[in-house]
Design a protein around this motif. Sequence first.
Motif, short mmCIF file in Angstrom:
data_model
loop_
_atom_site.label_atom_id
_atom_site.label_comp_id
_atom_site.label_asym_id
_atom_site.label_seq_id
_atom_site.Cartn_x
_atom_site.Cartn_y
_atom_site.Cartn_z
N UNK A 192 85.27 46.04 -80.55
CA UNK A 192 85.94 47.12 -79.83
C UNK A 192 86.65 46.61 -78.59
N UNK A 193 86.04 45.65 -77.90
CA UNK A 193 86.62 45.17 -76.64
C UNK A 193 87.76 44.18 -76.87
N UNK A 194 87.56 43.23 -77.80
CA UNK A 194 88.55 42.17 -78.00
C UNK A 194 89.50 42.43 -79.17
N UNK A 195 89.16 43.40 -80.03
CA UNK A 195 90.02 43.71 -81.15
C UNK A 195 90.03 42.65 -82.23
N UNK A 196 88.96 41.87 -82.31
CA UNK A 196 88.87 40.79 -83.31
C UNK A 196 87.58 40.95 -84.08
N UNK A 197 87.69 40.97 -85.40
CA UNK A 197 86.51 41.13 -86.26
C UNK A 197 86.42 39.93 -87.19
N UNK A 198 85.54 38.98 -86.84
CA UNK A 198 85.30 37.81 -87.67
C UNK A 198 84.08 37.09 -87.11
N UNK A 199 83.54 36.15 -87.85
CA UNK A 199 82.45 35.33 -87.36
C UNK A 199 83.01 34.37 -86.32
N UNK A 222 91.76 22.47 -83.53
CA UNK A 222 91.88 23.32 -82.36
C UNK A 222 91.48 24.76 -82.69
N UNK A 223 91.02 25.46 -81.67
CA UNK A 223 90.76 26.89 -81.79
C UNK A 223 92.09 27.63 -81.89
N UNK A 224 92.13 28.69 -82.70
CA UNK A 224 93.39 29.40 -82.91
C UNK A 224 93.69 30.35 -81.75
N UNK A 228 91.64 31.60 -78.31
CA UNK A 228 92.15 31.30 -76.97
C UNK A 228 92.34 32.56 -76.15
N UNK A 229 92.81 33.64 -76.79
CA UNK A 229 93.02 34.89 -76.07
C UNK A 229 91.71 35.46 -75.53
N UNK A 230 90.63 35.23 -76.27
CA UNK A 230 89.31 35.68 -75.81
C UNK A 230 88.80 34.78 -74.68
N UNK A 231 88.89 33.48 -74.88
CA UNK A 231 88.30 32.53 -73.92
C UNK A 231 89.02 32.52 -72.59
N UNK A 232 90.26 32.98 -72.57
CA UNK A 232 90.99 33.08 -71.30
C UNK A 232 90.28 34.00 -70.31
#
Length: 237
Positions: A192-199, A222-224, A228-232
């Motif tokens: 819900x917060x990051x808009x990403x659904x995956x392991x 590399x991470x996709x 990167x958008x999350x880890x920022x």
Amino acid sequence: MFEILYQDDALIAINKPSGWLVHRSWLDKHETTVVMQTLRDQIGQHVFPIHRLDRPTSGVLLFALSSETARLMSQQFATKQIEKTYHAIVRGYVEGEAIIDYPLVEELDKIADKFSTPNKPAQDAITFYRGISKIEVPIKVGKFDTARFSFVELKPQTGRKHQLRRHMKHIFHPILGDSKHGDLHQNRAFTAYFGIKRLMLHASSLNIIHPLTLCPITIKADLDDNWQSILNNFELI
């Protein structure tokens, strides 16, 4: 087209996207688009599996270009000459580093492992982990008004099925997006917060000894952009 991380006359490594089966499997007998056949078509020659990544896991996936090379490389995996490094996002704050030494009973799939022997004794399983960064987000999860997540490095010292996912659950820091061993409420909050659904598990690097030259090789993936958008948003621990 897969991103090719390494290729020579003996080996090829790709950055496997999340959601791909490595080869046809009873886990999904209707799935016909799998890594092996797609990579074969991409490079115009047969590839031979050496190891595997779970369908939802992304990252370094290595193949041999001959059956003999596959045999030699499989020996390296069997004798633990390979060093693997993964990265994951997990529930809660993980600070410092430690080793999880927790034996695991073989996890059998009802379909894929229906001919395997059940009730085997637990096998040794060892994982190194290190906290890298963390975040607290303003989203309610259960009785808590916020959710906390950590970005971690994982180095399995053994190769048991779903070892990283099960070990992180064991220390109460399940990997986000893990529908089987994870926390459903935390998974929903993360999506819900990051808009990403995956392991949120990625095979970042693989250290091997080349089977022909006997030289050490490090292959990195590399991470996709989603990662990167999350880890920022994360802060170093």
